[in-house]
Design a protein around this motif. Sequence first.
Motif, PDB file in Angstrom:
ATOM      1  N   PRO A 105      45.148  12.749  41.939  1.00  0.00           N
ATOM      2  CA  PRO A 105      45.598  11.398  42.528  1.00  0.00           C
ATOM      3  C   PRO A 105      47.481  11.724  42.928  1.00  0.00           C
ATOM      4  N   ASP A 106      47.525  10.907  43.083  1.00  0.00           N
ATOM      5  CA  ASP A 106      48.612  10.746  43.985  1.00  0.00           C
ATOM      6  C   ASP A 106      50.478  11.064  43.154  1.00  0.00           C
ATOM      7  N   ARG A 107      50.106  10.122  41.759  1.00  0.00           N
ATOM      8  CA  ARG A 107      50.834  10.735  40.697  1.00  0.00           C
ATOM      9  C   ARG A 107      50.186  11.385  39.391  1.00  0.00           C
ATOM     10  N   ARG A 108      50.535  12.763  39.315  1.00  0.00           N
ATOM     11  CA  ARG A 108      49.177  13.506  38.431  1.00  0.00           C
ATOM     12  C   ARG A 108      50.386  13.932  37.449  1.00  0.00           C
ATOM     13  N   LYS A 109      49.789  15.190  35.832  1.00  0.00           N
ATOM     14  CA  LYS A 109      50.175  15.739  35.489  1.00  0.00           C
ATOM     15  C   LYS A 109      49.742  17.058  35.691  1.00  0.00           C
ATOM     16  N   GLY A 110      50.771  17.455  34.953  1.00  0.00           N
ATOM     17  CA  GLY A 110      50.645  18.907  34.875  1.00  0.00           C
ATOM     18  C   GLY A 110      51.601  20.003  34.359  1.00  0.00           C
ATOM     19  N   TYR A 111      52.158  21.244  34.338  1.00  0.00           N
ATOM     20  CA  TYR A 111      52.888  22.209  33.916  1.00  0.00           C
ATOM     21  C   TYR A 111      53.708  23.156  34.361  1.00  0.00           C
ATOM     22  N   ILE A 112      55.018  23.464  34.226  1.00  0.00           N
ATOM     23  CA  ILE A 112      55.247  24.546  35.216  1.00  0.00           C
ATOM     24  C   ILE A 112      55.747  25.287  33.727  1.00  0.00           C
ATOM     25  N   GLN A 113      54.568  27.142  34.054  1.00  0.00           N
ATOM     26  CA  GLN A 113      54.886  28.086  32.832  1.00  0.00           C
ATOM     27  C   GLN A 113      55.584  29.162  33.660  1.00  0.00           C
ATOM     28  N   LYS A 114      56.672  29.733  32.839  1.00  0.00           N
ATOM     29  CA  LYS A 114      57.683  30.626  34.080  1.00  0.00           C
ATOM     30  C   LYS A 114      57.191  31.811  32.856  1.00  0.00           C
ATOM     31  N   ALA A 115      57.580  33.248  33.970  1.00  0.00           N
ATOM     32  CA  ALA A 115      57.596  34.064  32.885  1.00  0.00           C
ATOM     33  C   ALA A 115      58.106  35.523  33.860  1.00  0.00           C
ATOM     34  N   SER A 116      57.750  36.602  33.084  1.00  0.00           N
ATOM     35  CA  SER A 116      57.884  37.354  33.949  1.00  0.00           C
ATOM     36  C   SER A 116      56.977  38.441  33.795  1.00  0.00           C
ATOM     37  N   ILE A 117      56.516  39.511  34.846  1.00  0.00           N
ATOM     38  CA  ILE A 117      55.878  40.529  34.749  1.00  0.00           C
ATOM     39  C   ILE A 117      56.544  41.994  35.085  1.00  0.00           C
ATOM     40  N   GLY A 118      57.653  42.952  34.070  1.00  0.00           N
ATOM     41  CA  GLY A 118      58.294  43.872  34.444  1.00  0.00           C
ATOM     42  C   GLY A 118      59.746  42.577  35.024  1.00  0.00           C
ATOM     43  N   GLU A 119      60.254  43.540  36.638  1.00  0.00           N
ATOM     44  CA  GLU A 119      60.962  42.166  36.287  1.00  0.00           C
ATOM     45  C   GLU A 119      60.579  41.421  37.636  1.00  0.00           C
ATOM     46  N   HIS A 120      59.735  41.060  37.870  1.00  0.00           N
ATOM     47  CA  HIS A 120      59.438  40.301  38.990  1.00  0.00           C
ATOM     48  C   HIS A 120      58.688  38.319  38.256  1.00  0.00           C
ATOM     49  N   LYS A 121      59.656  37.719  38.980  1.00  0.00           N
ATOM     50  CA  LYS A 121      59.291  37.003  38.481  1.00  0.00           C
ATOM     51  C   LYS A 121      58.465  35.238  38.956  1.00  0.00           C
ATOM     52  N   ILE A 122      57.300  34.848  38.070  1.00  0.00           N
ATOM     53  CA  ILE A 122      56.847  33.867  38.396  1.00  0.00           C
ATOM     54  C   ILE A 122      56.412  32.754  37.615  1.00  0.00           C
ATOM     55  N   TYR A 123      56.200  31.751  38.216  1.00  0.00           N
ATOM     56  CA  TYR A 123      56.432  30.372  37.919  1.00  0.00           C
ATOM     57  C   TYR A 123      54.623  30.024  38.679  1.00  0.00           C
ATOM     58  N   LEU A 124      53.919  29.177  37.149  1.00  0.00           N
ATOM     59  CA  LEU A 124      52.766  28.636  37.861  1.00  0.00           C
ATOM     60  C   LEU A 124      52.290  27.232  38.299  1.00  0.00           C
ATOM     61  N   HIS A 125      52.283  26.492  39.003  1.00  0.00           N
ATOM     62  CA  HIS A 125      52.691  25.351  38.820  1.00  0.00           C
ATOM     63  C   HIS A 125      50.902  24.761  38.713  1.00  0.00           C
ATOM     64  N   THR A 126      50.737  24.108  37.745  1.00  0.00           N
ATOM     65  CA  THR A 126      49.026  22.931  37.780  1.00  0.00           C
ATOM     66  C   THR A 126      49.363  21.059  37.994  1.00  0.00           C
ATOM     67  N   GLY A 127      48.189  21.132  38.350  1.00  0.00           N
ATOM     68  CA  GLY A 127      48.231  19.749  38.231  1.00  0.00           C
ATOM     69  C   GLY A 127      47.012  19.123  37.858  1.00  0.00           C
ATOM     70  N   GLU A 128      46.194  17.644  37.045  1.00  0.00           N
ATOM     71  CA  GLU A 128      45.551  17.746  36.000  1.00  0.00           C
ATOM     72  C   GLU A 128      45.365  15.978  36.733  1.00  0.00           C
ATOM     73  N   TYR A 129      44.023  16.169  36.635  1.00  0.00           N
ATOM     74  CA  TYR A 129      43.160  14.756  37.288  1.00  0.00           C
ATOM     75  C   TYR A 129      43.390  14.019  35.664  1.00  0.00           C
ATOM     76  N   ASP A 130      43.465  13.029  35.811  1.00  0.00           N
ATOM     77  CA  ASP A 130      43.866  11.819  34.760  1.00  0.00           C
ATOM     78  C   ASP A 130      42.628  11.584  33.866  1.00  0.00           C
TER      79      ASP A 130
END
Length: 272
Positions: A105-130
Amino acid sequence: MKKFLVETYYTCTFKTVHELDELSEKSMSEIDKDDGVVEVIDVKLNKRKTKKLGEAPGNEKKSDLKNDLNVIEKTIDTNLKKKIQSEKLEKTITKSKSSSRFKMPDRRKGYIQKASIGEHKIYLHTGEYDDGKIGEIFIDTNKEGELVKALMNNFAIAISLGLQYGVPLDEFVDAFIDTKFEPSGKVEGNDRILSATSILDYVFRELAISYLGKEKLAHTPSIAKNSENLAEEDDKFLKIVKNITSKGFVRSNYEEKLVDLSDIRLNLKTKN
């Protein structure tokens, strides 16, 4: 002058009766030498053939054999055509099913999870159906070069397309869990995952916990509460929470978040 010849074949069942003075091997061996008393039990019509007189011997058999071969060929052709049509239809149905893309869908839910593995930052973005089912992911990193970032972005697009074409998230989880490459080690910023063997191991471990409820992949226990015996008012509010909240964000623990959102519920009551 006769023009046609009719041959009729019968199957006859009969028995022969022999009377013996004694029962011995010698007397039994001599039975075939004596016709004995013949008694007909049954006579059945087997088949009947007609042919023209003067026809060369064997022509009838050749004609019958040719007819039988023609029947067999027609049967094989018919069955083969049906099988080919069935296989084509099955392939068409399978192709149509597998080629159906369920766009996000054009407007959708989801979340962003920030985490670090060692000194590397990782941002995981997700998009969901209704309905809360995951349909896309994006992976951003901060210390990798342009090549690695481009590969990760295109990898995330490939995974997203697979999800939208109906590939179960389970398949990706099984494929990428426990993959090993750097960066790896201690994970900070995620309350359920404490370590990962690679970025992909971390990403799909997080998705499996959040969307599939695979608690065995988590390193810390869940604090979700039992949803049984909810009050009717709470149950109604829970449905509202499900409609407006990301399933991945609350990791399917809507009941726990319902308690956390009690102030919002009170505010909604006040406005009504």
